[in-house]
Design a protein around this motif. Structure first.
Motif, short mmCIF file in Angstrom:
data_model
loop_
_atom_site.label_atom_id
_atom_site.label_comp_id
_atom_site.label_asym_id
_atom_site.label_seq_id
_atom_site.Cartn_x
_atom_site.Cartn_y
_atom_site.Cartn_z
N ALA A 19 0.84 -1.19 0.00
CA ALA A 19 0.00 0.00 0.00
C ALA A 19 0.88 1.24 0.00
CB ALA A 19 -0.92 0.01 1.23
N ALA A 21 0.44 5.81 0.07
CA ALA A 21 -0.40 7.00 0.08
C ALA A 21 0.44 8.19 -0.35
CB ALA A 21 -0.97 7.26 1.48
N GLU A 105 -4.87 10.29 -2.88
CA GLU A 105 -4.80 8.97 -3.50
C GLU A 105 -4.30 7.91 -2.52
OE1 GLU A 105 -1.79 7.75 -6.84
OE2 GLU A 105 -3.61 8.57 -7.78
N ASN A 106 -4.95 6.76 -2.55
CA ASN A 106 -4.46 5.56 -1.90
C ASN A 106 -4.25 4.49 -2.95
OD1 ASN A 106 -4.10 6.15 0.83
ND2 ASN A 106 -6.22 5.69 1.36
N ARG A 107 -3.20 3.68 -2.77
CA ARG A 107 -2.81 2.69 -3.77
C ARG A 107 -2.65 1.32 -3.11
NH1 ARG A 107 2.25 6.49 -5.64
NH2 ARG A 107 1.01 8.32 -6.27
N TYR A 108 -3.02 0.30 -3.87
CA TYR A 108 -2.93 -1.07 -3.36
C TYR A 108 -2.53 -1.99 -4.51
CZ TYR A 108 -4.72 -5.58 -1.53
OH TYR A 108 -4.87 -6.88 -1.13
N TRP A 127 -5.56 -0.59 4.07
CA TRP A 127 -5.22 0.80 4.35
C TRP A 127 -5.56 1.17 5.79
CZ3 TRP A 127 -8.20 2.31 -0.68
CH2 TRP A 127 -7.38 2.02 -1.79
N THR A 130 -3.16 0.19 8.60
CA THR A 130 -1.91 0.91 8.80
C THR A 130 -2.02 1.85 10.01
OG1 THR A 130 -2.48 2.72 7.26
CG2 THR A 130 -1.33 0.80 6.34
N SER A 149 -1.98 6.08 4.41
CA SER A 149 -3.17 5.47 3.80
C SER A 149 -4.37 5.59 4.73
CB SER A 149 -2.90 4.00 3.47
OG SER A 149 -1.89 3.87 2.52
N GLN A 152 -5.65 9.39 5.03
CA GLN A 152 -6.44 9.82 3.88
C GLN A 152 -7.82 9.17 3.90
OE1 GLN A 152 -6.31 11.95 0.53
NE2 GLN A 152 -8.18 11.49 1.65
N LEU A 153 -7.89 7.93 4.29
CA LEU A 153 -9.15 7.20 4.33
C LEU A 153 -10.18 7.91 5.22
CD1 LEU A 153 -9.27 3.32 4.87
CD2 LEU A 153 -11.12 4.83 5.55
N ASN A 189 -4.35 14.51 3.87
CA ASN A 189 -2.92 14.55 4.23
C ASN A 189 -2.31 15.92 3.96
OD1 ASN A 189 -2.99 11.92 5.12
ND2 ASN A 189 -2.07 11.03 3.30
#
Length: 205
Positions: A19, A21, A105-108, A127, A130, A149, A152-153, A189
């Protein structure tokens, strides 16, 4: 870009999940860094309405734990996330060039031996976790690449969401791979905004 965090997800076969962010930003501008060059064709787009409905429901469940208002789906955010997921699938890991300044943005990313895309629930749960693995401290609110992550969520000022997913077996790869990107507007963030935007968990302890 934030340092990648890694972990192992339980399942029929052990799956490595990664993951990332976007790092904190001054004012409302997403930080910009260079990414690696495109290396292979993008994987198939596996985004559909049911996928984004799942993403929205899981996000809002976690956000409610921290006193954040529900997100709503946004077509522009979905389109952006789909493009970003396609781009992510052209390279190994999650080393991407910067996206639009309009979105956080969050990435996985997760490989698997099963020929099936990973779910959005798995990505969002990863996410959120974390928060624990990175040790977010409400007494010292701020950005950490280990908890970005999560922050941001649950970021309270973010109000819209769109997610994209690309999945398949890259040419020559041993595993089936899933890339999930979620885009948030306005982006979270933001430097100086953590105390008011990352609420402590409601009803815990």
């Amino acid at each position: 870009m934030g340092r990648l965090t890694t972990g192992v997800l339980a399942g029929a076969a052990a799956v490595l999940a990664v993951a990332a962010a976007v790092q904190p930003v001054q004012a409302s501008q997403v930080s910009r860094t260079a990414g690696a060059a495109q290396e292979r064709p993008p994987l198939p787009d596996t985004t559909d309405a049911a996928f984004n409905d799942e993403c929205l429901a899981v996000h809002n469940s976690y956000r409610a734990r921290h006193g954040a208002r529900p997100l709503v789906l946004d077509r522009a955010a979905v389109a952006h996330a789909v493009r970003r997921a396609q781009l992510a699938s052209t390279r190994d890991g999650l080393d991407l060039p910067p996206g639009s300044e309009d979105f956080g943005e969050n990435r996985y990313w997760a490989p698997s031996y099963e020929e099936m895309p990973r779910s959005c629930e798995e990505a969002v749960r990863y996410w959120y976790k974390t928060r624990f693995s990175g040790g977010y401290d409400w007494n010292k609110p701020g950005f950490s690449p280990r908890t970005g992550s999560f922050t941001q969520l649950v970021w309270k000022s973010s109000s819209t969401l769109g997610c994209g997913r690309a999945a398949g077996r890259p040419v020559g790869a041993e595993s089936y791979q899933t890339y999930i990107i979620c885009s948030y507007g306005p982006p979270g963030n933001v430097v100086g905004g953590f105390r008011e935007n990352v609420g402590a968990p409601v009803g815990e302890g």
